[in-house]
Design a protein around this motif. Structure first.
Motif, PDB file in Angstrom:
ATOM      1  N   SER A 111       0.820  -1.205   0.000  1.00  0.00           N
ATOM      2  CA  SER A 111       0.000   0.000   0.000  1.00  0.00           C
ATOM      3  C   SER A 111       0.854   1.254   0.000  1.00  0.00           C
ATOM      4  N   THR A 112       2.095   1.114   0.435  1.00  0.00           N
ATOM      5  CA  THR A 112       3.011   2.252   0.443  1.00  0.00           C
ATOM      6  C   THR A 112       4.246   1.919  -0.365  1.00  0.00           C
ATOM      7  N   MET A 113       4.985   2.940  -0.690  1.00  0.00           N
ATOM      8  CA  MET A 113       6.127   2.780  -1.575  1.00  0.00           C
ATOM      9  C   MET A 113       7.382   2.393  -0.819  1.00  0.00           C
ATOM     10  N   ALA A 114       8.100   1.415  -1.346  1.00  0.00           N
ATOM     11  CA  ALA A 114       9.424   1.088  -0.834  1.00  0.00           C
ATOM     12  C   ALA A 114      10.428   1.844  -1.695  1.00  0.00           C
ATOM     13  N   GLY A 196       6.719   8.345 -11.500  1.00  0.00           N
ATOM     14  CA  GLY A 196       7.243   8.591 -10.160  1.00  0.00           C
ATOM     15  C   GLY A 196       6.355   9.416  -9.267  1.00  0.00           C
ATOM     16  N   GLY A 197       5.255   9.950  -9.805  1.00  0.00           N
ATOM     17  CA  GLY A 197       4.350  10.765  -8.997  1.00  0.00           C
ATOM     18  C   GLY A 197       4.859  12.164  -8.776  1.00  0.00           C
ATOM     19  N   SER A 198       4.043  12.998  -8.157  1.00  0.00           N
ATOM     20  CA  SER A 198       4.385  14.413  -7.961  1.00  0.00           C
ATOM     21  C   SER A 198       5.599  14.614  -7.073  1.00  0.00           C
ATOM     22  N   THR A 199       5.850  13.658  -6.186  1.00  0.00           N
ATOM     23  CA  THR A 199       7.011  13.769  -5.286  1.00  0.00           C
ATOM     24  C   THR A 199       8.250  13.079  -5.834  1.00  0.00           C
ATOM     25  N   GLY A 200       8.058  12.318  -6.909  1.00  0.00           N
ATOM     26  CA  GLY A 200       9.194  11.608  -7.482  1.00  0.00           C
ATOM     27  C   GLY A 200       9.589  10.367  -6.712  1.00  0.00           C
ATOM     28  N   THR A 201       8.778   9.966  -5.749  1.00  0.00           N
ATOM     29  CA  THR A 201       9.121   8.806  -4.929  1.00  0.00           C
ATOM     30  C   THR A 201       8.332   7.557  -5.316  1.00  0.00           C
ATOM     31  N   GLY A 202       7.489   7.674  -6.342  1.00  0.00           N
ATOM     32  CA  GLY A 202       6.732   6.518  -6.797  1.00  0.00           C
ATOM     33  C   GLY A 202       7.533   5.677  -7.769  1.00  0.00           C
ATOM     34  N   SER A 349       5.356  -2.852  -9.859  1.00  0.00           N
ATOM     35  CA  SER A 349       4.750  -1.733 -10.584  1.00  0.00           C
ATOM     36  C   SER A 349       3.477  -1.275  -9.884  1.00  0.00           C
ATOM     37  N   THR A 350       2.811  -0.335 -10.502  1.00  0.00           N
ATOM     38  CA  THR A 350       1.590   0.267  -9.958  1.00  0.00           C
ATOM     39  C   THR A 350       0.453  -0.758  -9.881  1.00  0.00           C
ATOM     40  N   TRP A 351      -0.482  -0.521  -8.935  1.00  0.00           N
ATOM     41  CA  TRP A 351      -1.572  -1.465  -8.714  1.00  0.00           C
ATOM     42  C   TRP A 351      -2.902  -0.723  -8.682  1.00  0.00           C
ATOM     43  N   TYR A 352      -3.978  -1.428  -8.933  1.00  0.00           N
ATOM     44  CA  TYR A 352      -5.292  -0.812  -9.116  1.00  0.00           C
ATOM     45  C   TYR A 352      -5.825  -0.097  -7.875  1.00  0.00           C
ATOM     46  N   GLY A 355      -1.803   1.463  -4.835  1.00  0.00           N
ATOM     47  CA  GLY A 355      -0.531   1.009  -4.284  1.00  0.00           C
ATOM     48  C   GLY A 355       0.329   0.370  -5.346  1.00  0.00           C
ATOM     49  N   TYR A 356       1.032  -0.699  -4.960  1.00  0.00           N
ATOM     50  CA  TYR A 356       2.015  -1.334  -5.832  1.00  0.00           C
ATOM     51  C   TYR A 356       1.952  -2.840  -5.644  1.00  0.00           C
TER      52      TYR A 356
END
Length: 423
Positions: A111-114, A196-202, A349-352, A355-356
């Motif tokens: 649910s969160t990014m590593a 990567g998303g708006s924060t670049g951390t995705g 990768s991205t998930w529906y 999350g990931y």
């Protein structure tokens, strides 16, 4: 290109239909078609005369109209058998296609990014850079993901979305709807172009500046009728022509059964300058197991690589479908050949759900190749789709795959020309 705003795992390739006697209903869910004479299923009908064809359209309704090829509709077994007796008609059942994943559920979901996963191993591998932290490229190129839909609100995808359409619900295209309730399509899109998303951390995909055309052609169970897919392919081609834009189609789906509708649609799109990338299938390591549409000559079939180095190269996954020994070594693409390879095992990768997830399959390899095609095309905007395909082949020859069942020096029936990379 102007944005519209924010808005293909390890299931084995089915032998023909998802389950014997199953077909896709109007909402994409499987319905028993042969349990009794009243259950409906999808068929393709063509008639010798326009008058008779129009009469049948009025009687049964039209799902999709393919002009000279006929039209599709739904009917029960008794109606189907009755029409088959009419020598002036061509009536055939529409085959079903499924996602090219190796299991119905992800190997791992988060649910969160590593942070260490922002550039997954496959992205680093295709960029040939083990210290890579971000990706770039693909501007002005559209990647049409024909799949289970896409979560267009996912933070790593939202700014890439240009089109979102559903081909699975009614006898018309539903604009602004491409909901992914399965996960597969969102995962595929992320590998191709996540930014990567708006924060670049995705998560980052191969070509994060590309535009996403999210086309839902499969139901929430991961399967769908070939007429929905074929109509979407043709729509991509018509949109590419109308908008005068370059498009790469990714199809992480398949079947061992060839659909004339899909074959003709792929040929039509290719004739319009669209580059088609497709998963090879997950019926390996058996020879001659490339699924459709990947087996078609006008589609680039992509094999799956593992994050394992053996004999000096990445290894072809055992689950990845193989071509034919008899056509290996000639560096010529024939029907049923694997063309190139890309990362496809344990891909993050991205998930529906926003999350990931980590998934394996040639479904995951195909969008890596589609993203690379978009990145290369963006850097060579005057090139034709055939020139970009040739460039993918050239790059693949530079990284020969020599590990995995059927892999060997040069053009082999497991990895094709090799691993096409950014550099």
């Amino acid at each position: 290109m102007k944005r519209s705003g924010k808005f293909l795992t390890t299931a084995i390739l089915t032998a023909s239909l998802l389950v014997p006697g199953m077909a896709a209903s109007a909402n994409g869910e499987g319905t028993a078609s042969q349990t009794n004479g009243n259950e409906k299923f999808r068929v393709l009908i063509d008639a010798n005369s326009k008058k008779e064809k129009d009469t049948l359209k009025g009687r049964y309704g039209v799902r999709w109209d393919f002009a000279e090829e006929g039209f599709t509709t739904e009917m029960n077994e008794n109606q189907f058998k009755a029409l088959q007796k009419n020598k002036n008609l061509t009536v055939e059942k529409v085959p079903e296609y499924t996602i090219e994943e190796t299991s119905s559920k992800p190997e791992a979901a988060f649910s969160t990014m590593a942070a260490a996963q922002s550039t997954p191993w496959g992205i680093k591998a295709i960029y040939n850079n083990s210290t890579l932290t971000t990706t770039s490229g693909g501007a002005g190129i559209n990647i049409a993901v024909l799949d289970t839909g896409v979560n267009t609100a996912h933070p790593d995808l939202a700014n890439n979305v240009e089109q979102c359409k559903d081909f699975t619900t009614v006898s018309s295209i539903v604009n602004g709807s491409c909901v992914d309730r399965q996960g597969h399509g969102t995962h595929v899109a992320g590998s191709a172009l996540a930014n990567g998303g708006s924060t670049g951390t995705g998560v980052y995909g191969v070509a994060p500046a590309s535009d996403l055309w999210a086309y839902k052609v499969l139901g929430d169970n991961g399967s769908g009728a070939s007429d929905d897919i074929a109509y979407a392919i043709r729509h991509v081609a018509d949109q590419a022509t109308a908008l005068n834009t370059k498009v790469v189609i990714n199809m992480s789906l398949g079947s061992s059964v060839e659909s004339s509708l899909i074959t003709n649609a792929v040929n039509y799109a290719y004739s319009k300058g669209v580059l088609i990338i497709a998963a090879a299938g997950n019926s390996g390591p058996y020879e001659g197991s490339i699924g459709y549409p990947g087996a078609l000559q006008n589609a680039v079939a992509v094999a799956a690589l593992e994050n394992v180095i053996q004999n000096g190269s990445h290894r072809v996954a055992d689950f990845s479908s193989r071509g034919y020994r008899r056509t290996a070594g000639d560096f010529v693409i024939q029907k049923g050949d694997v063309e190139i390879s890309a990362p496809g095992a344990a891909v993050y990768s991205t998930w529906y759900n926003g999350g990931y997830a980590t998934i394996s399959g040639t479904s995951m390899a195909s969008p890596h190749a589609a993203g690379l095609a978009a990145k290369v095309w963006a850097a060579n905007p005057t090139a034709s789709h055939t020139a970009i395909r040739g460039e993918l082949q050239r790059r693949a020859k530079l990284y020969d795959i020599r590990s995995g069942s059927g892999a060997g020096v040069g053009d082999d029936y497991a990895s094709g020309f090799g691993f096409a990379r950014v550099q």
